[in-house]
Each structure stands twice: as structure tokens, then as C-alpha cells.
Write a protein that holds these residues in place. Structure first.
Motif, mmCIF file in Angstrom:
data_model
loop_
_atom_site.group_PDB
_atom_site.id
_atom_site.type_symbol
_atom_site.label_atom_id
_atom_site.label_comp_id
_atom_site.label_asym_id
_atom_site.label_seq_id
_atom_site.Cartn_x
_atom_site.Cartn_y
_atom_site.Cartn_z
ATOM 1 N N ALA A 80 -5.378 -4.216 -0.560
ATOM 2 C CA ALA A 80 -5.219 -5.225 0.490
ATOM 3 C C ALA A 80 -6.317 -6.273 0.463
ATOM 4 C CB ALA A 80 -5.167 -4.545 1.859
ATOM 5 N N SER A 81 -7.108 -6.331 -0.604
ATOM 6 C CA SER A 81 -8.177 -7.319 -0.681
ATOM 7 C C SER A 81 -7.610 -8.727 -0.562
ATOM 8 C CB SER A 81 -8.936 -7.175 -2.003
ATOM 9 O OG SER A 81 -9.961 -8.160 -2.093
ATOM 10 N N GLY A 82 -8.195 -9.511 0.367
ATOM 11 C CA GLY A 82 -7.715 -10.868 0.590
ATOM 12 C C GLY A 82 -6.477 -10.954 1.445
ATOM 13 N N LYS A 83 -5.972 -9.792 1.862
ATOM 14 C CA LYS A 83 -4.783 -9.744 2.720
ATOM 15 C C LYS A 83 -5.009 -8.790 3.893
ATOM 16 C CE LYS A 83 -1.659 -12.452 0.756
ATOM 17 N NZ LYS A 83 -0.902 -13.496 1.498
ATOM 18 N N THR A 84 -6.265 -8.704 4.320
ATOM 19 C CA THR A 84 -6.634 -7.812 5.428
ATOM 20 C C THR A 84 -7.164 -8.642 6.584
ATOM 21 O OG1 THR A 84 -7.177 -5.947 3.984
ATOM 22 C CG2 THR A 84 -8.205 -5.971 6.156
ATOM 23 N N SER A 85 -6.779 -8.259 7.802
ATOM 24 C CA SER A 85 -7.349 -8.880 8.991
ATOM 25 C C SER A 85 -7.996 -7.815 9.866
ATOM 26 C CB SER A 85 -6.290 -9.651 9.784
ATOM 27 O OG SER A 85 -5.372 -8.764 10.402
ATOM 28 N N MET A 86 -9.023 -8.236 10.583
ATOM 29 C CA MET A 86 -9.671 -7.370 11.562
ATOM 30 C C MET A 86 -9.691 -8.096 12.904
ATOM 31 S SD MET A 86 -12.729 -5.396 9.514
ATOM 32 C CE MET A 86 -12.711 -4.023 10.691
ATOM 33 N N SER A 87 -9.839 -7.359 13.987
ATOM 34 C CA SER A 87 -9.860 -7.951 15.315
ATOM 35 C C SER A 87 -11.008 -8.940 15.435
ATOM 36 C CB SER A 87 -10.001 -6.872 16.388
ATOM 37 O OG SER A 87 -8.892 -6.005 16.363
ATOM 38 N N ASP A 88 -10.792 -10.011 16.164
ATOM 39 C CA ASP A 88 -11.855 -10.977 16.409
ATOM 40 C C ASP A 88 -12.653 -10.500 17.619
ATOM 41 O OD1 ASP A 88 -13.452 -13.154 16.210
ATOM 42 O OD2 ASP A 88 -11.972 -14.609 16.936
ATOM 43 N N ASP A 89 -13.270 -9.330 17.455
ATOM 44 C CA ASP A 89 -13.905 -8.623 18.560
ATOM 45 C C ASP A 89 -14.967 -7.695 17.985
ATOM 46 O OD1 ASP A 89 -14.483 -7.260 20.940
ATOM 47 O OD2 ASP A 89 -12.756 -5.931 20.746
ATOM 48 N N PRO A 90 -16.232 -7.874 18.324
ATOM 49 C CA PRO A 90 -17.274 -7.041 17.722
ATOM 50 C C PRO A 90 -17.123 -5.555 17.992
ATOM 51 C CG PRO A 90 -18.164 -8.367 19.521
ATOM 52 C CD PRO A 90 -16.789 -8.874 19.245
ATOM 53 N N ALA A 91 -16.559 -5.194 19.141
ATOM 54 C CA ALA A 91 -16.449 -3.769 19.454
ATOM 55 C C ALA A 91 -15.608 -3.035 18.418
ATOM 56 C CB ALA A 91 -15.849 -3.588 20.848
ATOM 57 N N GLY A 92 -14.433 -3.551 18.123
ATOM 58 C CA GLY A 92 -13.547 -2.874 17.190
ATOM 59 C C GLY A 92 -14.041 -2.907 15.760
ATOM 60 N N ILE A 93 -14.605 -4.033 15.353
ATOM 61 C CA ILE A 93 -15.083 -4.160 13.975
ATOM 62 C C ILE A 93 -16.250 -3.209 13.719
ATOM 63 C CG2 ILE A 93 -16.285 -5.702 12.373
ATOM 64 C CD1 ILE A 93 -14.628 -7.998 13.521
ATOM 65 N N ILE A 99 0.875 -1.173 0.000
ATOM 66 C CA ILE A 99 0.000 0.000 0.000
ATOM 67 C C ILE A 99 0.913 1.224 0.000
ATOM 68 C CG2 ILE A 99 -1.833 1.235 1.224
ATOM 69 C CD1 ILE A 99 -2.568 -1.456 2.539
ATOM 70 N N THR A 100 1.119 1.797 -1.147
ATOM 71 C CA THR A 100 2.127 2.852 -1.283
ATOM 72 C C THR A 100 1.587 4.251 -1.027
ATOM 73 O OG1 THR A 100 1.704 2.895 -3.675
ATOM 74 C CG2 THR A 100 3.485 1.480 -2.888
ATOM 75 N N ALA A 158 -8.776 -2.011 2.169
ATOM 76 C CA ALA A 158 -9.175 -3.401 2.365
ATOM 77 C C ALA A 158 -9.911 -3.949 1.150
ATOM 78 C CB ALA A 158 -10.071 -3.517 3.601
ATOM 79 N N GLN A 159 -10.613 -3.066 0.441
ATOM 80 C CA GLN A 159 -11.371 -3.499 -0.733
ATOM 81 C C GLN A 159 -10.593 -3.335 -2.033
ATOM 82 O OE1 GLN A 159 -15.838 -2.281 -0.237
ATOM 83 N NE2 GLN A 159 -14.677 -0.911 1.099
ATOM 84 N N ASN A 160 -9.351 -2.853 -1.934
ATOM 85 C CA ASN A 160 -8.537 -2.636 -3.127
ATOM 86 C C ASN A 160 -7.167 -3.289 -2.971
ATOM 87 O OD1 ASN A 160 -10.173 -0.811 -5.040
ATOM 88 N ND2 ASN A 160 -10.485 0.161 -3.056
#
Length: 394
Positions: free
Chosen positions: A199-212, A181-182, A195-197
Motif C-alpha cells: 500500500a505504499s503511496g496509497k495509504t491514508s492516516m487520520s488527520d489527528d495526532p491521537a490516532g496516528i 492487499i491479498t 503501508a510500507q509495502n
């Protein structure tokens, strides 16, 4: 010298104190715990030796063991080893990824989880107390409470610190790989776009509903504690139908593997975990930490003792041991979060602590951080979280 920062003063402001929603009924609390856990979690094994509820600690002889259920990699190994070496009890650590997971386990166990110490985030504590999930402290056994800065005591969820005391506090941002991501990313809207461009397929989010779910509302400058059904429906549509297909993992601890190993290029992360990953990365200049605008969260995790704790004497002793000045600093250095002790920023500077900017925040940064409210939208939020994970196939 870097500019002086005073997070204590801002954290103590009335605006930073969460509103504990009175209308969250016991039934709704238990229903979201069940929704978070599901059959698999509620049937999950607990530590060996689950027992009937214990008596209040009195300062008697310490038991031989101690079981701590906490966030991943959240205690300095030196503190744990020194506790056993000096006082005797052998410590077993088990981890969870969200408050909902913790609560589901305790609700299912009904006081026989086998855990002694738990570390819930502050806004969950009132309902945990009401539902009999926590044991009241014997504060005579916690003399090291005197080492805590008053700004981190007497929070709205437990004004007398009768059931809890600050373990650590921090915030949520993200880390990205600058070789992929330059462009510069600075906001939550930038995060979702990347995330949709790139980093698509290479993005992680917290396993936590609050942050997401929070990130969705922060990106829009909206109230992340909303109970408005239309706003939550729009959140659901975006996260489940638009974003989820681009998400590769739900990982609350990318600093452990994803950053050092470069397995993702964009990762939502808590500040301390991000710091851990950057310190362990072989090429730290490849990565960029972002505290995104316009808003993000401020959370505080707390030491607490589970109802039915089989080792209450050892539990009090471990919490008190962790609040000794030298152990507060060992934990701060190891986990990369402010742990609430007095004069910690000055001590960290004197010791040459690396990346202090990921631990101590300016007044301007703190003004963008807002605490979660636990309200009757929580069940919906957990449903959105589960639906998003199912849609992502992660």
C-alpha cells in the motif's frame, strides 16, 4: 440471532475511565493549541457575526440561527432539518478534523468565534473548562438527558455533566482493499507493514495526532499515553523518517470519498466513518474493516456550548432535540456510532440496521480499547504530527 453484546457494562468499568492529568498547565494547554493551529489556522476566518460573550440561556425565545462546529458529517440531515422545521432556528454546520484544530480556533477567537455548539472529545474538556472555552449548561432546558443511558453520563472529565453530554463514542481501526492487499491484516503492526509495502503511496492516516501516534504505541503493546522522552523520540523517528514517505494523505473521513471512490488501498478510520464508506461503496466485498490488536482507542465526543455562544437558547434546544429517542436513533443510523441512548442495540436490531458490528462491540473487543490521557507530552505529540505531515508532503 447474533451473540448478545453489552458494551455499556464494559464502558462503565473503572479501567475505561480516563485519567485526567492534573499537571497539564494552562500555559502548556495554550501552547499545544497554538502549535496545532499555526499561523494559518489561527488567522482562519470564523463564522460571520462573531459576537461578545453571551448570557446564560434562560428558556426564552429561540434565536433565528445556530452555528455548530463539529466533526465532519456528524449529524443526520433529517435531525437538522426537523429541528429547523419544528423549532425555527436555521442550523449552520462547520467541521474540523482534530480536537487541536477546534481548540486552536476557540483560543484564537477569545469568546468571539461565532460558534454556539462544539463537540470536543472528553479528555480535552477539563482544560477547555479551565481556560474558559465552554459555557455551563442550564440543565432545566435539557429534559431529554433522561433518555441517556447512565453508563454514558458522569464521565471523569465532567462528572456532573455540567458542561457536556455524550454525542457519540467509538474506536479507531482501518480498512483495506482486498484486491490489492491479498493477505489478511489483523494488527497495527500489519497496518504499518502493508503501508510500507503493498500500500505504499496509497495509504491514508487520520488527520489527528491521537490516532496516528496512538497506532505506533498500540502496535507495540505499549502505553500510548507515555510521557517518556525516549519512547516519544523513537515514535517520532519511525513516523517521520520511516513511515511518512509512504503516506499519501491525512484524511479523517475516508468513508466520504476514499473508500467509495477507491482512491486509497489502506486507510486508518474511525468505525462509523468506515461503516459509511462500506455502505456507499459500489463493491463492498472489495473492502475489509479491521478492529486491530493488540490495542486501540476508545473515544467519546460530547455536546458542549462554546463560551460566547451568540445563540444560547437555540444551542440548548438543539442539544435537547438531538437527545429525543427518535433523533438518537436517526443520528446513530446516519453516523454509525453509538450515541449513548438507552437500549439502542435492541432498537437497532429491531429496525434491521445494517452493519451493526461496526457500532456495537463485544466485551472482548472493548477490553482492547483505551482512552487517551491529556498530559504534558501533548505539545510533543502535536509536533510529531506536524513533522510527519511535512515529511509526507501530503
Amino acid at each position: 440471532m447474533p451473540e448478545s453484546r453489552n458494551p455499556i457494562r464494559v464502558l462503565a468499568h473503572e479501567s475505561a475511565v480516563p485519567v485526567i492529568a492534573k499537571e497539564l498547565s494552562r500555559r502548556r494547554f495554550l501552547s499545544f493549541a497554538a502549535a496545532a493551529g499555526g499561523a494559518a489556522l489561527l488567522a482562519a476566518c470564523t463564522p460571520a457575526g462573531g459576537s461578545s460573550p453571551s448570557t446564560q440561556a434562560t428558556g426564552g425565545a429561540l434565536e433565528s440561527g445556530l452555528s455548530v462546529y463539529t466533526w465532519g458529517d456528524y449529524d443526520s440531515p433529517d435531525v437538522v432539518a426537523n429541528f429547523t422545521s419544528e423549532l425555527g432556528p436555521k442550523v449552520t454546520l462547520d467541521s474540523y478534523s482534530s480536537n487541536e484544530e477546534l481548540i486552536a480556533k476557540l483560543v484564537a477567537a477569545k469568546g468571539t468565534s461565532g460558534y454556539d455548539i462544539v463537540v470536543p472529545t472528553g479528555v480535552f474538556i477539563p482544560q477547555m473548562i479551565e481556560n474558559g472555552l465552554l459555557t455551563k449548561f442550564n440543565k432545566d432546558l435539557l429534559p431529554n438527558l433522561a433518555n441517556m443511558d447512565p453508563a454514558y453520563l458522569g464521565r471523569a472529565w465532567d462528572p456532573g455533566n455540567d458542561y457536556s453530554v455524550c454525542k457519540a463514542w467509538g474506536t479507531t481501526g482501518f480498512v483495506y482493499d482486498k484486491t490489492v492487499i491479498t493477505r489478511e491484516l489483523a494488527t497495527w503492526d500489519d497496518f504499518f507493514d502493508a503501508a510500507q509495502n503493498e500500500a505504499s503511496g496509497k495509504t491514508s492516516m487520520s488527520d489527528d495526532p491521537a490516532g496516528i501516534i496512538g497506532a505506533y504505541f498500540w502496535a507495540r503493546g505499549a502505553d500510548w499515553n507515555t510521557t517518556d522522552e525516549a519512547e516519544l523520540a523513537a515514535c517520532r523517528d519511525f513516523l517521520v523518517n520511516e513511515l511518512a514517505p509512504h503516506i499519501a494523505a491525512f484524511d479523517s473521513y475516508p468513508g466520504t470519498n476514499a473508500i467509495p471512490q477507491g482512491t486509497q488501498v489502506l486507510m486508518q478510520a474511525w468505525n462509523g466513518d468506515a461503516r459509511l464508506g462500506l455502505l456507499e461503496a459500489g463493491d463492498p466485498d472489495r473492502w475489509q474493516w479491521v478492529l486491530p490488536g493488540p490495542d486501540t482507542e476508545l473515544w467519546m465526543d460530547n455536546w458542549a456550548i462554546a463560551a460566547g455562544a451568540p445563540n444560547p437558547e437555540a444551542a440548548h434546544a438543539f442539544i435537547d432535540f438531538s437527545l429525543a429517542p427518535e433523533n438518537l436513533m436517526l443520528n446513530l443510523d446516519y453516523i454509525g456510532y453509538h450515541v449513548g441512548g438507552k437500549d439502542m442495540e435492541a432498537e437497532a436490531a429491531a429496525e434491521g440496521l445494517e452493519m451493526p458490528e461496526l457500532i456495537f462491540f463485544s466485551d472482548e473487543q472493548l477490553a482492547t480499547m483505551h482512552e487517551q490521557e491529556l498530559n504534558d507530552s501533548q505539545t510533543t505529540r502535536v509536533e510529531i504530527w506536524n513533522e510527519m505531515k511535512a515529511a509526507a508532503g501530503a
